[in-house]
Design an enzyme around this catalytic site. Sequence first.
Site, PDB file in Angstrom:
ATOM      1  N   HIS A 140       0.845  -1.192   0.000  1.00 42.17           N
ATOM      2  CA  HIS A 140       0.000   0.000   0.000  1.00 42.17           C
ATOM      3  C   HIS A 140       0.884   1.247   0.000  1.00 42.17           C
ATOM      4  O   HIS A 140       1.935   1.274   0.649  1.00 42.17           O
ATOM      5  CB  HIS A 140      -0.938  -0.007   1.212  1.00 42.17           C
ATOM      6  N   HIS A 194      -2.524  -5.451   8.494  1.00 43.17           N
ATOM      7  CA  HIS A 194      -1.542  -4.394   8.219  1.00 43.17           C
ATOM      8  C   HIS A 194      -1.347  -3.569   9.487  1.00 43.17           C
ATOM      9  O   HIS A 194      -1.479  -2.352   9.503  1.00 43.17           O
ATOM     10  CB  HIS A 194      -1.997  -3.528   7.045  1.00 43.17           C
ATOM     11  N   HIS A 215      -5.149 -11.775   6.255  1.00 45.95           N
ATOM     12  CA  HIS A 215      -3.978 -12.608   5.913  1.00 45.95           C
ATOM     13  C   HIS A 215      -3.013 -12.738   7.100  1.00 45.95           C
ATOM     14  O   HIS A 215      -1.952 -12.129   7.156  1.00 45.95           O
ATOM     15  CB  HIS A 215      -3.261 -12.145   4.649  1.00 45.95           C
ATOM     16  N   ASN A 218       1.012 -12.231   7.692  1.00 48.15           N
ATOM     17  CA  ASN A 218       1.534 -11.272   6.725  1.00 48.15           C
ATOM     18  C   ASN A 218       1.131  -9.854   7.111  1.00 48.15           C
ATOM     19  O   ASN A 218      -0.024  -9.602   7.456  1.00 48.15           O
ATOM     20  CB  ASN A 218       1.041 -11.610   5.314  1.00 48.15           C
ATOM     21  N   ARG A 226       8.268 -14.057  23.763  1.00 47.35           N
ATOM     22  CA  ARG A 226       7.998 -13.107  24.834  1.00 47.35           C
ATOM     23  C   ARG A 226       7.086 -11.968  24.384  1.00 47.35           C
ATOM     24  O   ARG A 226       6.575 -11.230  25.225  1.00 47.35           O
ATOM     25  CB  ARG A 226       9.309 -12.532  25.382  1.00 47.35           C
ATOM     26  N   GLY A 248       2.090 -21.039  -1.087  1.00 48.39           N
ATOM     27  CA  GLY A 248       3.456 -21.525  -0.960  1.00 48.39           C
ATOM     28  C   GLY A 248       4.484 -20.421  -0.883  1.00 48.39           C
ATOM     29  O   GLY A 248       5.676 -20.699  -0.689  1.00 48.39           O
ATOM     30  N   HIS A 250       3.480 -16.913   0.592  1.00 48.24           N
ATOM     31  CA  HIS A 250       3.156 -16.070   1.745  1.00 48.24           C
ATOM     32  C   HIS A 250       3.398 -16.772   3.077  1.00 48.24           C
ATOM     33  O   HIS A 250       3.694 -16.116   4.072  1.00 48.24           O
ATOM     34  CB  HIS A 250       1.690 -15.612   1.668  1.00 48.24           C
ATOM     35  N   ASP A 273      -6.040 -13.026  -2.040  1.00 47.35           N
ATOM     36  CA  ASP A 273      -5.381 -11.714  -2.029  1.00 47.35           C
ATOM     37  C   ASP A 273      -4.807 -11.443  -3.418  1.00 47.35           C
ATOM     38  O   ASP A 273      -3.747 -10.827  -3.566  1.00 47.35           O
ATOM     39  CB  ASP A 273      -4.286 -11.649  -0.954  1.00 47.35           C
ATOM     40  N   GLY A 312       0.389  -8.757  -2.882  1.00 48.00           N
ATOM     41  CA  GLY A 312      -0.720  -9.670  -3.136  1.00 48.00           C
ATOM     42  C   GLY A 312      -0.206 -10.963  -3.726  1.00 48.00           C
ATOM     43  O   GLY A 312       0.947 -11.358  -3.525  1.00 48.00           O
TER      44      GLY A 312
END
Length: 387
Positions: A140, A194, A215, A218, A226, A248, A250, A273, A312
């Site tokens: 973004h 995000h 997601h 991500n 901790r 496979g 992300h 996505d 994406g």
Amino acid sequence: MVQRTVLTGARVVLPTGVVTDGRLTVEGTRIAGTAAGAPLNAGDAVRDLSGCWIVPGFVDLHLHGGGGASFSTGTAEEALTVIRTHRAHGTTTMLASTVTGDLDDLARQAAVLSELAEEDELAGIHFEGPFISPHRCGAHQPSLLRDPDPADVRKLLDAARGTARMMTLAPELPGGLESVTLLADSGVLAAVGHTDSTYEATRDAVEAGATVATHLFNAMPSLLHREPGPVAALLEDERITVELINDGTHLHPAVLQLAFRRAGADRVAFITDAMSAAGMSDGRYALGPMGVEVKEGVARISDGPTAGSIAGSTLTLDHAFRRAVTVDGLGVDEAVRALSATPARVLGLEDRVGSLEAGKDADLVVLDADFRLRGVMRRGAWVVDPR
């Protein structure tokens, strides 16, 4: 007389289990029955699908583009290209996801997309940004990000004319918790994503009404022993549905397994996505205002301060399904729940889609014995004919 289509010989995945040599009957736009051995009528259009699987049409909560087109351009023509591309890969129900932009531009996009939702081409709109963390902005545009002022949130909801279904935001930002409550009170899914949130702040967001993890893993802090951060808070809470991108790239398979086994198929929604390169070849594309280069099927921002960030995916849900069963070792019934039943429930559409049951929309996917797509039906009409 309404045309009856009878699909025979396949393994049919029902909510109660897999029926071998099943028989599924479609009348008009609806499923009329799923009983094995049901009698045939004169005039029935019978299709022998021996050796195949029949599963419910896929439901995607998070989808930006495909077929070289994007929802964020704000044109009906491009939006329809995206829709047709993903339908041809088995996604019969989808949200249109936007990308961070100027509020007025997002409102214009919402006006176009809302018309398509009203025409039943889309299940609604998912606003991803601009109310996200500059520290976790991913693909973004950083200069367009802003804090989630409830008045700005309301502006986008109003522009969507009742078709907004989900909004992703970072709850730790000023106005974040108030905006989560506003979304929940408005019947819109508040999704945590995000985000640079802590474990505690994420729990506060859930208490305020957040119900989806955008997601998971991500664009959020990693799970540390901790500092468990948002991942632990979202995984542990039974009220949260977690999105996972099973391409496979992300997520490492072990991480996907960790999340899937902790949350379970009833709390996991596999998403794409996907951006405009889904269903296309490698090359240069756009994701909102950002340039993207796709190499070997992986999309990354090509320039600017976030260059190199994953932008994406190029995934389609038929490939996500096949990977779930053949690589991740999930059962077919688990994959069906994660790609169909669970996201349908999240959207409140479980009375219409998400499973193969009499009275529901005739949305289904035909897969061969190796789980490769052979056919797609939406509302009783073949999008991809299995012949």
